[in-house]
Design a protein around this motif. Structure first.
Motif, short mmCIF file in Angstrom:
data_model
loop_
_atom_site.label_atom_id
_atom_site.label_comp_id
_atom_site.label_asym_id
_atom_site.label_seq_id
_atom_site.Cartn_x
_atom_site.Cartn_y
_atom_site.Cartn_z
N TYR A 1 -32.68 -54.80 -38.20
CA TYR A 1 -32.85 -53.99 -38.87
C TYR A 1 -34.71 -53.31 -38.76
O TYR A 1 -34.40 -51.81 -38.85
N ARG A 2 -36.01 -53.72 -38.58
CA ARG A 2 -36.79 -53.03 -38.54
C ARG A 2 -36.93 -52.45 -36.73
O ARG A 2 -37.39 -50.77 -36.76
N LEU A 3 -36.36 -52.61 -36.32
CA LEU A 3 -36.54 -51.83 -34.46
C LEU A 3 -35.28 -50.46 -35.12
O LEU A 3 -35.65 -49.93 -34.33
N ALA A 4 -34.01 -50.42 -35.76
CA ALA A 4 -32.89 -50.26 -35.57
C ALA A 4 -33.54 -49.03 -35.92
O ALA A 4 -33.66 -47.06 -36.65
N LEU B 1 -28.32 -48.00 -37.57
CA LEU B 1 -29.10 -48.23 -38.74
C LEU B 1 -28.09 -48.84 -39.60
O LEU B 1 -29.44 -50.08 -40.95
N LEU B 2 -27.02 -48.48 -40.20
CA LEU B 2 -25.95 -49.68 -41.35
C LEU B 2 -25.97 -50.70 -40.40
O LEU B 2 -25.99 -51.23 -41.17
N ALA B 3 -24.55 -50.45 -39.66
CA ALA B 3 -25.10 -51.92 -39.04
C ALA B 3 -26.17 -53.18 -39.15
O ALA B 3 -25.96 -54.30 -39.43
N GLN C 1 -31.40 -46.95 -50.28
CA GLN C 1 -32.22 -45.64 -50.61
C GLN C 1 -33.11 -44.90 -49.43
O GLN C 1 -33.26 -44.00 -49.06
N SER C 2 -34.46 -46.32 -48.63
CA SER C 2 -34.44 -45.52 -48.14
C SER C 2 -34.16 -44.80 -46.50
O SER C 2 -33.86 -43.96 -46.11
N ASP C 3 -32.85 -45.42 -46.07
CA ASP C 3 -32.30 -45.10 -44.88
C ASP C 3 -31.55 -43.50 -46.15
O ASP C 3 -31.23 -42.51 -44.99
N LEU C 4 -30.91 -43.65 -47.76
CA LEU C 4 -30.60 -42.46 -47.44
C LEU C 4 -31.69 -41.23 -47.40
O LEU C 4 -31.16 -40.01 -46.67
N ARG C 5 -33.13 -41.67 -47.91
CA ARG C 5 -34.47 -40.50 -47.57
C ARG C 5 -34.49 -39.90 -46.64
O ARG C 5 -34.64 -38.86 -45.46
#
Length: 422
Positions: free
Chosen positions: A363-366, A380-382, A164-168
């Motif tokens: 993930y944090r860095l991506a 980011l998804l990967a 959800q955060s990635d989608l936003r």
């Protein structure tokens, strides 16, 4: 048990959602909290599996008691010289005999039966202990399965939240004209996949708690746990090396072989003929006198010499010997395999912790790079999928540790928390 990866068909997701809702509605309003494992095991003395095992002991004790019984005597009445031709047309020349008949067993049959009955009781008790050890092992696995299901829901919820955060973030970049609308659709698809995995985890959780409740015969299904076996329980379970000859499976096979040998002895002794002693009183109406009669009945073992039962019992002894050899070999192999698996699981758990820490940082860095517009959404998804996989691998490693410790505890005849099972 690995976390779900991959896209589910829409009808599969709908079916899981419907099944989950129906099962949740069917549960009683007041679901219970499962007590700590040691308490739950102690309170499960009347579980159906254990009740069946205890009934088997009472059955063997009944057979043992019956083996001590002696043959019952019989009483016979015989009237002769009546209702015939002259001079026996009436009853004035009747001879009436009242006779007591007592079978006498020869060849040590009763002592052999008693020994075989006692061996049957010993075997049933060994079978009961093996059943209790197996029940404690299965209950620990069911308890851990419920805990693992809870944790998988937590992992799935984390992935949904991150999706959800990635989608936003993707929608914000699309709105600012820095990303194509396709990126938002990709993020939405990833969120749908994570949501489907969460619903599957919820359905698996319901099934795990249902199995745990059914195993102990709980009237109200459990909905949560009050203790953790993955964190605390298994650590104190294994103390000292394992002697394969002392496992419950081997001890049971030894008891069954002894019982089979004594049953063979019973069948052999049955080939010895028994006698029946007779003593009675005869009333002679014509002479108006009384006389004693006596005798012995000896059967002739011409046709039935119990050879078939002896052959069958000898085959039972051979089968028991083979089962004992199998049990010894399997116990030796299981002890070695479980020890090796525990060492491998411990190493795997250590590696999984390091891998998760790396995935967290990746993930944090991506995420930082994507929000700054320095990396594409696919990276980011990967990174997020890699973090989810690392979390699942760490849970799988903890599960493997638990399984190895549980197997070692079972081989030792202990519960997963270390208590010996009598």
């Amino acid at each position: 048990m690995k976390a779900f990866r991959g896209r589910l068909p829409r009808h599969a997701v709908s079916g899981m959602l419907a099944a989950t809702c129906l099962m949740a509605v069917g549960q009683p309003a007041r679901a219970q909290v499962a007590p700590p494992f040691a308490t739950l095991l102690r309170d499960s003395e009347d579980a159906p599996r254990l009740a069946e095992s205890e009934a088997e002991i009472r059955r063997a004790e009944g057979f043992s008691q019956q083996a001590r019984a002696r043959p019952n005597p019989s009483i016979s009445v015989l009237t002769e010289n009546v209702a015939g031709s002259s001079p026996y047309t009436r009853f004035d020349r009747a001879e009436t005999t009242l006779q007591y008949n007592q079978p006498i067993e020869l060849g040590g049959k009763r002592s052999a039966r008693i020994a075989a009955g006692q061996a049957g009781v010993v075997a049933s008790r060994a079978r009961d202990r093996d059943a209790r050890v197996a029940f404690a092992y299965d209950l620990a696995r069911a308890y851990a399965a419920a805990e693992i299901a809870d944790r998988r829901i937590g992992l799935a919820e984390d992935e949904v939240e991150e999706a959800q955060s990635d989608l936003r973030a993707a929608q914000a970049l699309v709105g600012a004209g820095k990303e194509a609308r396709l990126r938002a659709l990709q993020a939405q698809s990833s969120l749908n996949e994570a949501s489907a995995a969460l619903e599957l985890a919820k359905a698996n959780r319901i099934a795990a708690y249902a199995r745990l409740s059914a195993m102990v015969g709980a009237e109200q299904p459990y909905a949560s746990l009050s203790d953790s076996l993955l964190e605390d329980g298994p650590k104190a379970a294994i103390v000292g090396p394992i002697d394969p000859r002392a496992t419950t499976a081997v001890m049971l096979a030894q008891a069954e072989r002894e019982a089979a040998s004594l049953r063979l002895d019973v069948e052999r002794r049955r080939a010895t003929p028994d006698i029946t002693a007779n003593i009675g009183v005869r009333r002679l109406d014509y002479e108006n006198s009384t006389a004693l009669v006596g005798g012995v009945t000896i059967p002739l073992h011409i046709f039935d010499r119990n050879r078939g039962n002896i052959a069958a019992s000898r085959a039972e002894v051979d089968m028991a010997e083979a089962r004992l050899a199998i049990a010894r070999n399997e116990a030796r192999a299981e002890a070695q395999a479980a020890a090796a698996e525990l060492a491998a699981a411990n190493a795997r758990a250590t590696a999984a912790i390091d891998a998760k820490a790396t995935a967290d940082e990746t993930y944090r860095l991506a995420r930082i790079a994507y929000e700054a517009g320095k990396s594409p959404l696919v990276e980011l998804l990967a990174a997020r999928h890699g973090l989810g996989a690392a979390r699942g691998v760490m849970l799988d490693a903890q599960t493997a540790q638990f399984e190895a410790r549980a197997r070692l505890a079972r081989l030792q005849g202990r519960t997963i928390t270390g208590e010996p099972i009598q």
